[in-house]
Design a protein around this motif. Structure first.
Motif, PDB file in Angstrom:
ATOM      1  N   THR A  23       0.833  -1.206   0.000  1.00 29.88           N
ATOM      2  CA  THR A  23       0.000   0.000   0.000  1.00 29.88           C
ATOM      3  C   THR A  23       0.866   1.253   0.000  1.00 29.88           C
ATOM      4  O   THR A  23       1.995   1.253   0.496  1.00 29.88           O
ATOM      5  N   LEU A  24       0.313   2.326  -0.535  1.00 32.70           N
ATOM      6  CA  LEU A  24       0.953   3.639  -0.559  1.00 32.70           C
ATOM      7  C   LEU A  24      -0.024   4.636   0.043  1.00 32.70           C
ATOM      8  O   LEU A  24      -1.180   4.716  -0.385  1.00 32.70           O
ATOM      9  N   ALA A  25       0.420   5.377   1.055  1.00 37.51           N
ATOM     10  CA  ALA A  25      -0.483   6.303   1.740  1.00 37.51           C
ATOM     11  C   ALA A  25       0.225   7.610   2.050  1.00 37.51           C
ATOM     12  O   ALA A  25       1.425   7.622   2.352  1.00 37.51           O
ATOM     13  N   GLY A  26      -0.517   8.691   1.989  1.00 35.60           N
ATOM     14  CA  GLY A  26      -0.003  10.007   2.346  1.00 35.60           C
ATOM     15  C   GLY A  26      -0.869  10.633   3.423  1.00 35.60           C
ATOM     16  O   GLY A  26      -2.058  10.306   3.552  1.00 35.60           O
ATOM     17  N   GLN A  59       0.940  30.532  16.234  1.00 38.63           N
ATOM     18  CA  GLN A  59       1.640  30.507  14.956  1.00 38.63           C
ATOM     19  C   GLN A  59       1.282  29.232  14.206  1.00 38.63           C
ATOM     20  O   GLN A  59       1.543  28.129  14.685  1.00 38.63           O
ATOM     21  N   ALA A  60       0.676  29.382  13.052  1.00 41.76           N
ATOM     22  CA  ALA A  60       0.312  28.232  12.238  1.00 41.76           C
ATOM     23  C   ALA A  60       1.566  27.548  11.717  1.00 41.76           C
ATOM     24  O   ALA A  60       2.561  28.208  11.406  1.00 41.76           O
ATOM     25  N   GLN A  61       1.521  26.224  11.642  1.00 44.06           N
ATOM     26  CA  GLN A  61       2.688  25.491  11.153  1.00 44.06           C
ATOM     27  C   GLN A  61       2.267  24.185  10.490  1.00 44.06           C
ATOM     28  O   GLN A  61       1.183  23.653  10.750  1.00 44.06           O
ATOM     29  N   LEU A  62       3.130  23.694   9.625  1.00 48.78           N
ATOM     30  CA  LEU A  62       2.991  22.356   9.052  1.00 48.78           C
ATOM     31  C   LEU A  62       3.633  21.382  10.023  1.00 48.78           C
ATOM     32  O   LEU A  62       4.844  21.411  10.231  1.00 48.78           O
ATOM     33  N   ASP A  63       2.845  20.533  10.635  1.00 47.60           N
ATOM     34  CA  ASP A  63       3.375  19.569  11.588  1.00 47.60           C
ATOM     35  C   ASP A  63       3.984  18.363  10.876  1.00 47.60           C
ATOM     36  O   ASP A  63       5.119  17.977  11.156  1.00 47.60           O
ATOM     37  N   GLN A  64       3.211  17.791   9.967  1.00 52.84           N
ATOM     38  CA  GLN A  64       3.687  16.579   9.307  1.00 52.84           C
ATOM     39  C   GLN A  64       3.163  16.492   7.887  1.00 52.84           C
ATOM     40  O   GLN A  64       1.987  16.756   7.625  1.00 52.84           O
ATOM     41  N   LEU A  65       4.032  16.113   7.004  1.00 53.60           N
ATOM     42  CA  LEU A  65       3.669  15.646   5.673  1.00 53.60           C
ATOM     43  C   LEU A  65       4.346  14.290   5.521  1.00 53.60           C
ATOM     44  O   LEU A  65       5.579  14.214   5.478  1.00 53.60           O
ATOM     45  N   THR A  66       3.565  13.219   5.514  1.00 55.84           N
ATOM     46  CA  THR A  66       4.150  11.876   5.533  1.00 55.84           C
ATOM     47  C   THR A  66       3.776  11.105   4.274  1.00 55.84           C
ATOM     48  O   THR A  66       2.703  11.299   3.686  1.00 55.84           O
ATOM     49  N   LEU A  67       4.670  10.212   3.900  1.00 55.59           N
ATOM     50  CA  LEU A  67       4.442   9.275   2.805  1.00 55.59           C
ATOM     51  C   LEU A  67       4.884   7.900   3.299  1.00 55.59           C
ATOM     52  O   LEU A  67       6.009   7.745   3.788  1.00 55.59           O
ATOM     53  N   THR A  68       4.000   6.918   3.174  1.00 53.19           N
ATOM     54  CA  THR A  68       4.259   5.587   3.718  1.00 53.19           C
ATOM     55  C   THR A  68       4.050   4.523   2.656  1.00 53.19           C
ATOM     56  O   THR A  68       3.007   4.492   1.994  1.00 53.19           O
ATOM     57  N   VAL A  69       5.033   3.652   2.506  1.00 51.01           N
ATOM     58  CA  VAL A  69       4.923   2.451   1.673  1.00 51.01           C
ATOM     59  C   VAL A  69       5.017   1.268   2.611  1.00 51.01           C
ATOM     60  O   VAL A  69       5.955   1.172   3.406  1.00 51.01           O
TER      61      VAL A  69
END
Length: 290
Positions: free
Chosen positions: A23-26, A55-65
């Protein structure tokens, strides 16, 4: 006693079928930690992940195989997980010797999980499961993955009293339909090998988990952990023998079809620092709709 491999079963799953299960998931998570007192230094006191106030922030951008193994199979099975993460949360989950020197900005890239998974039909009916590589700590009721925790913020217990990441191997031995034994060995909390290790001694887990008790309403997990975690530059050679002891008991109880209670009790003792910590976290959750 299970433990014999049926060659016909093993041959039945072809390589193409094995890859069909990959599987591939984001996933993306961002937000803001509001603080009505508006601290002059812009920092939420005591918080790691939500350290910036208003303060707004990007916590996580993940990609999982990944390919999950069948933990109930009567035959051998092999899987894996590789996850990459970019964002503000990566600052605190770095592993020394792996990604700690990769980036120095507020947003950083880490590999929070990269492991081989194996199901071994040994010793008991449901067998033994193994994970080896870069592993997330199994201790506690909250995790780095926001889809697996109830709140945007993390408790002090998670931020200060449980480990984060490991390089090593962990095992789950299914003793009965309801009870599993947990154990493992690793290089330490957020350290790897060679120069990536702050001392030259290993650490490890041991514990039990019981699920579907009280007519399926109650689940409990006890995890202990022992190993030196202090750096040799701070304690000298004593760092290799000064042990840190974790004890963590967590559980959940389904009060009704919609209302559930979750709790965690943690105690930590560090010989090198001559320090003890005690903490407790709990919450109720109510399912609004099916």
């Amino acid at each position: 006693m299970a433990g014999f491999l049926d060659m016909n079963d093993a041959a039945a799953k072809t390589s193409s079928e094995w890859f069909d299960d990959v599987t591939l998931a984001g996933q993306i998570e961002g937000g803001i930690n509001a603080n009505v007192s508006r601290p002059a230094n812009g920092v939420n006191f005591g918080q790691f992940f939500g350290d910036r106030a208003n303060q707004a922030q990007l916590d996580q951008l993940t990609l999982t195989v990944a390919r999950a193994v069948d933990t109930t199979a009567s035959s051998y099975d092999v899987g894996f997980m590789i996850r990459g993460l970019y964002g503000a949360d990566g600052r605190y989950f770095n592993i020394a010797g792996v990604t700690d020197r990769l980036m120095t900005s507020r947003y950083q890239f880490i590999v929070p999980q990269a492991h081989i998974d194996v199901h071994l039909p040994w010793l008991t009916r449901h067998g033994l499961d193994m994970q080896a590589g870069i592993l997330a700590s199994p201790m506690g009721v909250e995790s780095l993955d926001p889809s697996l925790r109830p709140f945007y913020t993390l408790s002090y217990t998670t931020e200060y009293s449980t480990p984060f990441e490991h390089v090593g191997a962990m095992f789950q031995w299914h003793l009965t339909d309801h009870i599993d034994a947990l154990f493992g060995v690793d290089t330490g909390n957020q350290v790897s090998f060679g120069r990536g290790d702050n001392n030259r001694a290993a650490a490890g887990y041991f514990g039990l988990t019981a699920s579907s008790l009280a007519n399926g309403k109650l689940s409990l997990t006890y995890l202990g952990r022992v190993g030196p975690e202090n750096a040799t530059r701070a304690l000298g050679q004593r760092a290799n023998s000064a042990q840190r002891y974790w004890n963590d008991l967590s559980g959940s109880y389904k009060i009704s079809d919609r209302l559930s209670f979750t709790g965690e009790l943690n105690f930590l003792h560090d010989e090198g620092l001559h320090a003890n910590t005690y903490s407790f976290v709990s919450y109720l959750s109510y399912q609004l709709t099916p």
